[in-house]
Design a protein around this motif. Structure first.
Motif, PDB file in Angstrom:
ATOM      1  N   ILE A  23       0.826  -1.205   0.000  1.00  0.00           N
ATOM      2  CA  ILE A  23       0.000   0.000   0.000  1.00  0.00           C
ATOM      3  C   ILE A  23       0.867   1.265   0.000  1.00  0.00           C
ATOM      4  O   ILE A  23       0.342   2.385  -0.101  1.00  0.00           O
ATOM      5  CB  ILE A  23      -0.986  -0.013   1.197  1.00  0.00           C
ATOM      6  CG1 ILE A  23      -2.223   0.821   0.872  1.00  0.00           C
ATOM      7  CG2 ILE A  23      -0.318   0.448   2.477  1.00  0.00           C
ATOM      8  CD1 ILE A  23      -3.391   0.557   1.754  1.00  0.00           C
ATOM      9  N   SER A  24       2.191   1.103   0.047  1.00  0.00           N
ATOM     10  CA  SER A  24       3.054   2.288   0.185  1.00  0.00           C
ATOM     11  C   SER A  24       3.002   3.198  -1.055  1.00  0.00           C
ATOM     12  O   SER A  24       3.095   4.417  -0.932  1.00  0.00           O
ATOM     13  CB  SER A  24       4.490   1.886   0.511  1.00  0.00           C
ATOM     14  OG  SER A  24       5.002   1.107  -0.540  1.00  0.00           O
ATOM     15  N   ARG A  87      -8.239   8.928  -3.005  1.00  0.00           N
ATOM     16  CA  ARG A  87      -8.549   7.504  -2.849  1.00  0.00           C
ATOM     17  C   ARG A  87      -7.990   6.967  -1.539  1.00  0.00           C
ATOM     18  O   ARG A  87      -8.437   5.938  -1.050  1.00  0.00           O
ATOM     19  CB  ARG A  87      -7.993   6.700  -4.017  1.00  0.00           C
ATOM     20  CG  ARG A  87      -8.692   6.998  -5.325  1.00  0.00           C
ATOM     21  CD  ARG A  87      -8.490   5.929  -6.352  1.00  0.00           C
ATOM     22  NE  ARG A  87      -9.505   6.009  -7.388  1.00  0.00           N
ATOM     23  CZ  ARG A  87     -10.652   5.393  -7.339  1.00  0.00           C
ATOM     24  NH1 ARG A  87     -10.972   4.659  -6.304  1.00  0.00           N
ATOM     25  NH2 ARG A  87     -11.512   5.497  -8.328  1.00  0.00           N
ATOM     26  N   LEU A  88      -7.006   7.672  -1.023  1.00  0.00           N
ATOM     27  CA  LEU A  88      -6.360   7.198   0.213  1.00  0.00           C
ATOM     28  C   LEU A  88      -5.831   8.396   0.995  1.00  0.00           C
ATOM     29  O   LEU A  88      -5.261   9.317   0.406  1.00  0.00           O
ATOM     30  CB  LEU A  88      -5.205   6.266  -0.171  1.00  0.00           C
ATOM     31  CG  LEU A  88      -4.383   5.626   0.946  1.00  0.00           C
ATOM     32  CD1 LEU A  88      -3.834   4.297   0.484  1.00  0.00           C
ATOM     33  CD2 LEU A  88      -3.269   6.509   1.425  1.00  0.00           C
ATOM     34  N   LEU A  89      -6.052   8.356   2.291  1.00  0.00           N
ATOM     35  CA  LEU A  89      -5.499   9.390   3.160  1.00  0.00           C
ATOM     36  C   LEU A  89      -4.513   8.717   4.115  1.00  0.00           C
ATOM     37  O   LEU A  89      -4.916   7.912   4.952  1.00  0.00           O
ATOM     38  CB  LEU A  89      -6.648  10.049   3.935  1.00  0.00           C
ATOM     39  CG  LEU A  89      -6.314  11.258   4.778  1.00  0.00           C
ATOM     40  CD1 LEU A  89      -5.765  12.389   3.941  1.00  0.00           C
ATOM     41  CD2 LEU A  89      -7.558  11.729   5.523  1.00  0.00           C
ATOM     42  N   PRO A  90      -3.199   8.993   3.960  1.00  0.00           N
ATOM     43  CA  PRO A  90      -2.236   8.322   4.834  1.00  0.00           C
ATOM     44  C   PRO A  90      -2.493   8.640   6.309  1.00  0.00           C
ATOM     45  O   PRO A  90      -2.992   9.721   6.640  1.00  0.00           O
ATOM     46  CB  PRO A  90      -0.883   8.902   4.383  1.00  0.00           C
ATOM     47  CG  PRO A  90      -1.114   9.406   3.009  1.00  0.00           C
ATOM     48  CD  PRO A  90      -2.535   9.879   2.987  1.00  0.00           C
TER      49      PRO A  90
ATOM     50  N   THR B  35      -8.502   0.863  -4.186  1.00  0.00           N
ATOM     51  CA  THR B  35      -7.082   0.996  -3.851  1.00  0.00           C
ATOM     52  C   THR B  35      -6.635  -0.139  -2.936  1.00  0.00           C
ATOM     53  O   THR B  35      -5.556  -0.710  -3.116  1.00  0.00           O
ATOM     54  CB  THR B  35      -6.823   2.353  -3.160  1.00  0.00           C
ATOM     55  OG1 THR B  35      -7.333   3.380  -4.004  1.00  0.00           O
ATOM     56  CG2 THR B  35      -5.358   2.600  -2.914  1.00  0.00           C
ATOM     57  N   LEU B  36      -7.502  -0.477  -1.988  1.00  0.00           N
ATOM     58  CA  LEU B  36      -7.194  -1.569  -1.059  1.00  0.00           C
ATOM     59  C   LEU B  36      -7.075  -2.892  -1.819  1.00  0.00           C
ATOM     60  O   LEU B  36      -6.128  -3.664  -1.610  1.00  0.00           O
ATOM     61  CB  LEU B  36      -8.319  -1.644  -0.025  1.00  0.00           C
ATOM     62  CG  LEU B  36      -8.041  -2.267   1.333  1.00  0.00           C
ATOM     63  CD1 LEU B  36      -6.784  -1.731   1.968  1.00  0.00           C
ATOM     64  CD2 LEU B  36      -9.231  -2.070   2.253  1.00  0.00           C
ATOM     65  N   LEU B  40      -3.504  -5.003  -2.153  1.00  0.00           N
ATOM     66  CA  LEU B  40      -3.362  -6.336  -1.552  1.00  0.00           C
ATOM     67  C   LEU B  40      -3.429  -7.451  -2.588  1.00  0.00           C
ATOM     68  O   LEU B  40      -3.220  -8.624  -2.256  1.00  0.00           O
ATOM     69  CB  LEU B  40      -4.457  -6.550  -0.496  1.00  0.00           C
ATOM     70  CG  LEU B  40      -4.409  -5.601   0.701  1.00  0.00           C
ATOM     71  CD1 LEU B  40      -5.586  -5.827   1.636  1.00  0.00           C
ATOM     72  CD2 LEU B  40      -3.106  -5.776   1.463  1.00  0.00           C
ATOM     73  N   GLU B  41      -3.749  -7.070  -3.831  1.00  0.00           N
ATOM     74  CA  GLU B  41      -3.837  -8.043  -4.931  1.00  0.00           C
ATOM     75  C   GLU B  41      -4.787  -9.186  -4.579  1.00  0.00           C
ATOM     76  O   GLU B  41      -4.427 -10.368  -4.659  1.00  0.00           O
ATOM     77  CB  GLU B  41      -2.450  -8.572  -5.288  1.00  0.00           C
ATOM     78  CG  GLU B  41      -1.524  -7.454  -5.773  1.00  0.00           C
ATOM     79  CD  GLU B  41      -0.109  -7.946  -6.061  1.00  0.00           C
ATOM     80  OE1 GLU B  41       0.167  -9.143  -5.885  1.00  0.00           O
ATOM     81  OE2 GLU B  41       0.716  -7.107  -6.471  1.00  0.00           O
TER      82      GLU B  41
END
Lengths: 145, 99
Positions: A23-24, A87-90, B35-36, B40-41
């Motif tokens: 996820i990085s 889409r993502l908030l760290p 995105t998740l 994580l595929e």
């Protein structure tokens, strides 16, 4: 504990690290997006603050309202644009954004008390930079992550 | 904290996909479903099933919304999920000798 069991527990820890590495990339993109929003908001707030000293309500009421409306529109457009892309908030970044925004708005509010004081150009530019600074620093820090 | 660290391990996280999911969520304030899944595929159905199971247990908070006209699902760890994962990982590290 048997060596097999111990090995299976090590694999659990390994699988966690793999997931965090996975996820990085998305985290970096999320950091860049929020950082860019912070920088753009800092520029808008700083510029607006500087311009309000030039076009203050005592000098030009019409320009004052036009500037305020333009700033509100710019802030709304940036915020909605970010919401669309996000889409993502760290972890922890939402808090840093709120702290930066809160501090910039506080300085902005304090600076508003001086808009009719007839400050010199250099002081106005300096005030605009001071207003933008907290959000700008937060944004640069995020983009660099 | 007392007793063998084994006692602090959480049975809900022994499934590798679920543990990976929790580990990924630990890195974010909030992340969307797509995105998740890509990070994580794993497939839509596996992610959906595991997220629902974790939500039922109170470890994960799911939020559904719209971006424009498109539906988007967001997930994040609850404070209970964060605490439980921390305890589980701590126990794992103690047992495996701080791997």
């Amino acid at each position: 504990m048997s060596p097999e069991k111990n090995e299976s527990l090590r694999r659990q820890l390994e699988s966690m690290e793999v997931a965090q590495q996975g996820i990085s990339g998305a985290k970096r993109q999320g950091a860049r997006q929020l950082g860019t929003l912070c920088i753009l908001l800092a520029v808008v707030l700083g510029a607006l603050h500087g311009l309000l000293h030039v076009f203050n309500p005592e000098r030009n009421l019409g320009a004052f309202f036009v500037l305020c409306a333009a700033a509100v529109l710019a802030i709304l457009a940036l915020t909605f644009g970010y919401q669309f892309l996000r889409r993502l908030l760290p972890a922890g970044f939402g808090r840093k954004y709120l702290i930066g925004l809160g501090m910039s708005l506080l300085l902005y509010g304090l600076g508003l008390g001086l808009i009719t004081a007839g400050l010199g150009a250099m002081v106005v530019v300096l005030l605009a930079i001071v207003v933008a600074m907290p959000l700008l620093f937060a944004g640069i820090w995020m983009v660099r992550q | 904290m007392s007793g063998h660290p084994r006692a602090r391990m959480n049975e809900d996280f022994t499934n590798p996909v679920r543990l990976s999911l929790m580990a990924a969520l630990q890195q974010v304030d909030e992340v969307d479903f797509k995105t998740l899944r890509e990070s994580l595929e794993i497939s839509d159905s596996v992610l959906s099933r595991q997220l629902s199971a974790l939500e039922e247990k109170g470890y994960v908070i799911i939020r559904k919304g719209f971006v424009g006209k498109r539906p988007r699902t967001w997930a994040k760890l609850s404070s209970c999920g964060q605490r439980s994962l921390d305890e589980h990982v701590q126990a794992l590290r103690e047992i495996t000798g701080g791997f």
